[in-house]
Design a protein around this motif. Structure first.
Motif, mmCIF file in Angstrom:
data_model
loop_
_atom_site.group_PDB
_atom_site.id
_atom_site.type_symbol
_atom_site.label_atom_id
_atom_site.label_comp_id
_atom_site.label_asym_id
_atom_site.label_seq_id
_atom_site.Cartn_x
_atom_site.Cartn_y
_atom_site.Cartn_z
ATOM 1 N N PRO A 206 0.835 -1.215 0.000
ATOM 2 C CA PRO A 206 0.000 0.000 0.000
ATOM 3 C C PRO A 206 0.864 1.257 0.000
ATOM 4 N N LEU A 207 0.325 2.312 -0.596
ATOM 5 C CA LEU A 207 1.040 3.591 -0.640
ATOM 6 C C LEU A 207 1.077 4.221 0.754
ATOM 7 N N LEU A 208 -0.048 4.169 1.463
ATOM 8 C CA LEU A 208 -0.121 4.785 2.796
ATOM 9 C C LEU A 208 0.238 3.751 3.857
ATOM 10 N N ASP A 209 0.814 4.229 4.953
ATOM 11 C CA ASP A 209 1.236 3.343 6.037
ATOM 12 C C ASP A 209 0.039 2.559 6.590
ATOM 13 N N PRO A 210 0.042 1.208 6.510
ATOM 14 C CA PRO A 210 -1.126 0.433 6.956
ATOM 15 C C PRO A 210 -1.454 0.647 8.436
ATOM 16 N N GLU A 211 -0.445 1.076 9.253
ATOM 17 C CA GLU A 211 -0.730 1.299 10.677
ATOM 18 C C GLU A 211 -1.739 2.423 10.886
ATOM 19 N N LEU A 212 -1.869 3.295 9.871
ATOM 20 C CA LEU A 212 -2.817 4.419 9.986
ATOM 21 C C LEU A 212 -4.256 3.934 10.061
#
Lengths: 323, 113
Positions: A206-212
């Motif tokens: 994923p482009l965005l941090d999955p922890e978000l």
């Protein structure tokens, strides 16, 4: 054996309040008898006359309702408008908020995104059905209760603004906002499952941090839902200073966390950046600056646009008033 | 909606109040539903049974008619009679009817001033 008349009288009388039932049955027998006699006198056989008289009376339930002034409609003209206004209000206000809340709760409890969206849509449909059913039930009971409930008195202040030339412009604004927001929300969800890069196991990165997903991405999705409500509010009432204020709050609520996450390096997925070969030499610093500036410029422009439209709208109102 | 239906609808509206007045005047002598229906139709005051029977019930409930069951015949019949309040209403309605008639006459003959 019961005659047709007995059966008809029984079928009609059971629809009448018990205290009136005996009297009503006698009245009905008198009427059927007299009408049959008249038909016999004009040459019908007694059996034909009874059938003809009963056919003429029609559905016993309808006849009884007509006799005792019971409404044959669910909600009559007296309450219809109040019912309709309340139902529209509930569907526009309660339904999106409740659905968004369910979505947020599902996401916070760590459900998969697709499942959370599916469940909130199912819950949304169920909420809509409940809102419709219970509202209608209450009004149907009020319609049938003997005491008259005070209906909200209409006053001239409730008159809507006449749609002016600016109004059609609002609609195109609404459609543009809705398309953009749905696209944006879709992109946030989409990037989780589809990516140009895949890891060694073949899973998309994923482009965005999955922890978000534990908090910030659901937060942004809820903000997008609120932005959509805001766009509807602008379409409904036109720009005013309250909406300008709400616009500032929404933009700050979006831009500040986004900028903070970006500057502290928590917005994008490290793995994705590695796969993309980040940082791209000297270009990296420039691109990072451009992204940071965009987080500031775009919300500022959005707020400014709202203010400009509000001021123009005021001007237009004055011109119309002067004419 | 065709012309016949429109005419029928307007005639029905025009007659609606007059049936009440006719009943109140006619029932100064007590009578039962079917006989009242017959006599009104003979007089040319056309009224449907589905209108008249519920109307009698409503007028009784409003205290404009009183009723009494007559069991002399094989079939018990409910006899209605105009009450004192019914008489007052009949007076008021008649006055208004005359006033409307005068007004319409002046309107059609053209000397309304």
């Amino acid at each position: 054996m019961n005659t047709l008349t007995d059966r008809y009288v029984w079928a009609a009388a059971r629809n009448v309040p018990e205290v009136q039932r005996a009297e009503f049955a006698n009245e009905l027998r008198e009427r059927i008898g007299d009408e049959s006699d008249a038909l016999i006198a004009s040459g019908h056989s007694p059996a034909d006359a009874e059938v003809a008289a009963l056919t003429d009376l029609g559905d016993p339930a309808a006849l009884a309702a007509h006799y005792v002034d019971r409404p044959l409609h669910l909600i009559g003209p007296r309450y219809f408008l109040t019912w309709w206004r309340l139902l529209k209000l509930l569907l526009v206000v309660v339904l999106p908020i409740a659905t968004a809340a369910v979505l947020l709760a599902q996401l916070l409890s760590g459900d998969a995104v697709g499942q959370a969206i599916g469940e909130s849509i199912a819950t949304g449909i169920s909420i809509a059905v409940h809102l419709g059913f219970w509202t209608t039930l209450v009004f149907a009971i009020i319609e049938r209760s003997p005491s008259t409930v005070k209906v909200e008195i209409w006053t001239p202040e409730q008159l809507p603004q006449v749609p002016d030339a600016g109004r059609s412009h609002w609609l195109s604004d609404l459609i543009a906002s809705a398309v953009f927001l749905v696209f944006f929300a879709g992109a946030i969800i989409w990037q989780q499952f589809f990516s140009v890069y895949a890891d060694d196991a073949g899973q998309p990165i994923p482009l965005l941090d999955p922890e978000l997903w534990s908090f910030w991405l659901p937060y942004f999705l809820v903000l997008i839902a609120l932005e959509l409500l805001f766009a509807i509010a602008v379409y409904t009432w036109g720009w005013n200073w309250w909406l300008v204020g709400a616009n500032v709050v929404l933009n700050v609520a979006f831009a500040v966390p986004a900028l903070w996450l970006f500057l502290t390096g928590r917005l994008f997925n490290e793995d994705y950046l590695d796969a993309a070969g980040w940082p791209w030499a000297e270009a990296g610093g420039i691109i990072a600056t451009i992204i940071a500036v965009m987080f500031v410029v775009i919300p500022t422009w959005d707020v400014a646009e709202g203010i400009i439209k509000t001021v123009r709208g005021r001007g237009a109102t004055r011109v119309t008033a002067a004419v | 909606m065709n012309t016949d239906e429109t005419t029928a609808g307007h005639l029905q509206e025009l007659r609606r109040g007059t049936v009440v007045l006719a009943c109140l005047v006619r029932l100064r002598t007590p009578d039962y539903g079917y006989a009242l229906l017959e006599s009104l139709n003979e007089l040319g005051i056309t009224v449907d049974a589905n209108t008249l029977y519920p109307l009698l019930r409503r007028l009784e409930k409003q205290g404009l008619l009183t009723s009494e069951w007559n069991t002399d015949d094989a079939r018990p019949r409910k006899f209605y009679r105009t009450s004192a309040t019914g008489e007052q209403l009949a007076g008021a309605l008649t006055t208004d009817w005359r006033r409307l008639d005068d007004a319409l006459t002046r309107l059609t003959t053209g000397d309304e001033r």
